[in-house]
Write a protein that holds these residues in place. Structure first.
Motif, short mmCIF file in Angstrom:
data_model
loop_
_atom_site.label_atom_id
_atom_site.label_comp_id
_atom_site.label_asym_id
_atom_site.label_seq_id
_atom_site.Cartn_x
_atom_site.Cartn_y
_atom_site.Cartn_z
N GLN A 53 59.70 42.37 39.11
CA GLN A 53 59.16 42.00 40.41
C GLN A 53 58.80 40.53 40.36
N THR A 54 59.70 39.72 40.86
CA THR A 54 59.59 38.28 40.70
C THR A 54 58.83 37.61 41.82
N HIS A 55 58.66 38.31 42.91
CA HIS A 55 57.93 37.73 44.02
C HIS A 55 56.68 38.55 44.26
N LEU A 56 55.58 38.02 43.82
CA LEU A 56 54.29 38.68 44.02
C LEU A 56 53.53 37.93 45.08
N ARG A 57 53.00 38.68 46.02
CA ARG A 57 52.27 38.04 47.11
C ARG A 57 50.98 38.78 47.39
N ILE A 58 50.00 38.02 47.81
CA ILE A 58 48.77 38.57 48.37
C ILE A 58 48.68 38.02 49.78
N VAL A 59 48.63 38.88 50.76
CA VAL A 59 48.46 38.41 52.13
C VAL A 59 47.20 39.03 52.71
N LEU A 60 46.60 38.33 53.61
CA LEU A 60 45.38 38.82 54.27
C LEU A 60 45.62 38.97 55.75
N THR A 61 45.08 40.04 56.31
CA THR A 61 45.16 40.23 57.75
C THR A 61 44.05 39.48 58.48
N HIS A 62 42.91 39.33 57.85
CA HIS A 62 41.79 38.59 58.41
C HIS A 62 40.70 38.44 57.35
N ALA A 63 39.66 37.72 57.69
CA ALA A 63 38.69 37.28 56.68
C ALA A 63 37.45 38.16 56.58
N HIS A 64 37.48 39.35 57.16
CA HIS A 64 36.34 40.24 56.96
C HIS A 64 36.25 40.67 55.50
N GLY A 65 35.04 40.92 55.04
CA GLY A 65 34.81 41.20 53.64
C GLY A 65 35.52 42.43 53.11
N ASP A 66 35.75 43.42 53.95
CA ASP A 66 36.44 44.61 53.46
C ASP A 66 37.94 44.41 53.36
N HIS A 67 38.43 43.25 53.75
CA HIS A 67 39.85 42.93 53.62
C HIS A 67 40.08 41.77 52.66
N ALA A 68 39.16 40.84 52.62
CA ALA A 68 39.34 39.63 51.81
C ALA A 68 38.37 39.55 50.64
N GLY A 69 37.50 40.53 50.51
CA GLY A 69 36.41 40.43 49.55
C GLY A 69 36.81 40.28 48.10
N SER A 70 37.99 40.77 47.76
CA SER A 70 38.42 40.68 46.36
C SER A 70 39.54 39.66 46.16
N LEU A 71 39.76 38.80 47.13
CA LEU A 71 40.85 37.83 46.99
C LEU A 71 40.70 37.00 45.72
N ASP A 72 39.56 36.42 45.52
CA ASP A 72 39.39 35.55 44.34
C ASP A 72 39.57 36.33 43.04
N ALA A 73 39.02 37.51 42.97
CA ALA A 73 39.11 38.30 41.73
C ALA A 73 40.54 38.74 41.45
N ILE A 74 41.25 39.18 42.47
CA ILE A 74 42.63 39.62 42.27
C ILE A 74 43.53 38.42 41.98
N HIS A 75 43.30 37.33 42.68
CA HIS A 75 44.12 36.15 42.41
C HIS A 75 43.89 35.64 41.00
N GLN A 105 35.47 33.80 74.28
CA GLN A 105 34.13 33.36 73.86
C GLN A 105 33.18 34.56 73.76
N ALA A 106 33.60 35.52 73.00
CA ALA A 106 32.79 36.71 72.73
C ALA A 106 32.17 36.56 71.36
N LYS A 107 31.12 37.28 71.16
CA LYS A 107 30.44 37.23 69.87
C LYS A 107 31.40 37.61 68.74
N ILE A 108 31.43 36.80 67.71
CA ILE A 108 32.26 37.11 66.56
C ILE A 108 31.56 38.22 65.77
N ARG A 109 32.30 39.26 65.52
CA ARG A 109 31.71 40.44 64.87
C ARG A 109 32.28 40.62 63.46
N GLY A 110 31.55 41.37 62.71
CA GLY A 110 32.02 41.71 61.38
C GLY A 110 31.48 40.79 60.32
N GLY A 111 31.59 41.23 59.10
CA GLY A 111 31.08 40.46 57.98
C GLY A 111 32.18 39.63 57.34
#
Ligand SMILES: [Zn+2]
Length: 154
Positions: A53-75, A105-111
């Motif tokens: 597997q020569t092409h390894l990728r990490i992609v994120l759908t958005h920056a909420h903690g339950d989606h991006a929280g382990s980016l640094d550790a996995i990278h 211009q709605a309140k930004i939600r999520g962590g």
């Protein structure tokens, strides 16, 4: 973690019965869609990639903690993996959680979380990532993207 296979190429990784990320295994290409919450790194021993597997990728759908929280550790475990997310997600990951002109211009939600891992590629709508096609889906958060099938899966 619960692992559920959907079809031939897609694996759903569920943590605590509610938080999902996905692996798209396309033979020589392996794409991790989202990284789940922090402390996810223990779930990816040796990087999780198979020989060839020569092409390894990490992609994120958005920056909420339950989606991006382990980016640094996995990278840190997959330093050669490409990292892709949108410019808007990059802003959130750098700690800028202000609304931009032109956004509802709605309140930004999520962590939101901050991450040190920079993208190697900035995604925009209609880009392709392996067999996936980027679709803008701003609603749940201003930076949210989804991935549709591009129809080129191996
Ligand atoms: Zn979210």
């Amino acid at each position: 973690m619960k692992i559920t296979q959907h079809g031939q190429y897609l694996w759903q990784l569920t943590r605590l019965q509610a938080f999902n990320c996905y692996l798209v295994d396309e033979g020589s290409e392996l794409t991790l869609v989202d990284t789940n919450m922090s402390r996810q790194r223990r779930r990816y021993p040796e990087g999780g990639a198979k020989p060839g597997q020569t092409h390894l990728r990490i992609v994120l759908t958005h920056a909420h903690g339950d989606h991006a929280g382990s980016l640094d550790a996995i990278h840190a475990q997959l330093p050669s993996a490409a990292v892709a997310f949108t410019a808007r997600t990059a802003e959130f990951l750098q700690g800028n959680i202000n609304l931009q002109p032109g956004e509802p211009q709605a309140k930004i939600r999520g962590g939101f979380v901050t991450c040190a891992t920079p993208p190697t590629r900035l995604l925009k709508p209609d880009d392709t990532v392996g067999s996936l096609r980027v679709v803008a889906a701003p609603d749940h958060s201003p930076d949210l993207i989804a991935f549709g099938m591009n129809g080129t899966a191996a």
